[in-house]
Motif scaffolding. Structure first.
Motif, mmCIF file in Angstrom:
data_model
loop_
_atom_site.group_PDB
_atom_site.id
_atom_site.type_symbol
_atom_site.label_atom_id
_atom_site.label_comp_id
_atom_site.label_asym_id
_atom_site.label_seq_id
_atom_site.Cartn_x
_atom_site.Cartn_y
_atom_site.Cartn_z
ATOM 1 N N GLU A 46 0.833 -1.198 0.000
ATOM 2 C CA GLU A 46 0.000 0.000 0.000
ATOM 3 C C GLU A 46 0.871 1.254 0.000
ATOM 4 O OE1 GLU A 46 -3.754 1.713 2.651
ATOM 5 O OE2 GLU A 46 -2.604 -0.022 3.331
ATOM 6 N N GLN A 69 -4.573 -6.381 -1.653
ATOM 7 C CA GLN A 69 -4.239 -5.503 -0.538
ATOM 8 C C GLN A 69 -4.760 -6.012 0.808
ATOM 9 O OE1 GLN A 69 -2.213 -2.274 -1.083
ATOM 10 N NE2 GLN A 69 -1.743 -4.035 -2.342
ATOM 11 N N THR A 81 -5.038 -6.557 4.544
ATOM 12 C CA THR A 81 -4.720 -5.578 5.585
ATOM 13 C C THR A 81 -5.130 -6.102 6.955
ATOM 14 O OG1 THR A 81 -5.216 -3.819 3.972
ATOM 15 C CG2 THR A 81 -5.028 -3.161 6.279
#
Length: 200
Positions: free
Chosen positions: A50, A121, A123
């Motif tokens: 990111e 992504q 997370t």
């Protein structure tokens, strides 16, 4: 397919890795189409971390005041004379009560350590832990082609995205992935593009 829809930015052997992994997770045309479209939008099938290079205004526009205060936006955000404090940004927006509840980020520094990585992504400590102990210990495994594909496929199946893909609703799949409609227009365009090269 990965190289075609992602403008040839996917690493070498991505297609071979996908051919090994995807048939274990999906079998229907729409499942593949939505997977390829969503991952193409998220990362272009190129494992990445990111960015977090937000300006103060970008932070304010992207995240609620419950996640980051106006003062923190000004303190951590990029300006014309100062780089963004990416570590502080991640620890703020992915930390605190919200981060503990939604991402399992319970330790100082978890926000940055478990920032978004990979193809979709991934997370948060809890999501890395769910993928496997190796990923929790070494988050950068998500930046390798094999690790990023394994993580993306695990995320896809664990979130029940095959069932949503079967409805052929880009908006529903997108909502499940990012909790909103960010990038919806491009996601729809990519889905339509893949349908044309993968007809029923």
């Amino acid at each position: 397919m990965a190289e075609y829809v992602s403008s040839n930015v996917a690493p070498d052997a991505t297609g071979d890795l996908l051919a090994l992994v995807l048939p274990k997770a999906m079998s229907q045309r729409l499942e593949y189409i939505h997977f390829f479209a969503q991952v193409s939008h998220e990362s272009g099938f190129k494992p990445q971390s990111e960015n977090l290079n937000y300006s103060a205004a970008g932070l304010r526009a992207t995240f609620s005041k419950a996640r980051i205060s106006d003062a923190q936006c000004q303190k951590f955000g990029r300006t014309a004379t100062r780089a963004a404090d990416k570590v502080a940004i991640a620890n703020t927006i992915y930390g605190g009560t919200w981060g503990a509840k939604n991402l399992g980020n319970t330790q100082p520094g978890d926000g940055y350590c478990y920032r978004g990585r990979g193809l979709i992504q991934l997370t948060g400590r809890a999501n890395y832990h769910a993928l496997g102990a190796n990923y929790e210990v070494n988050p950068d495994l998500l930046l390798t082609p094999a690790g990023s594909i394994a993580a993306a496929v695990d995320f896809w199946t664990s979130k029940g995205l095959n069932a949503l893909a079967a409805t052929d609703s880009v908006s529903k799949v997108t909502l499940r992935i990012n909790g909103g409609d960010k990038g919806l227009a491009e996601r729809k365009a990519l889905t339509d593009k893949i349908k044309k090269i993968w007809p029923a």
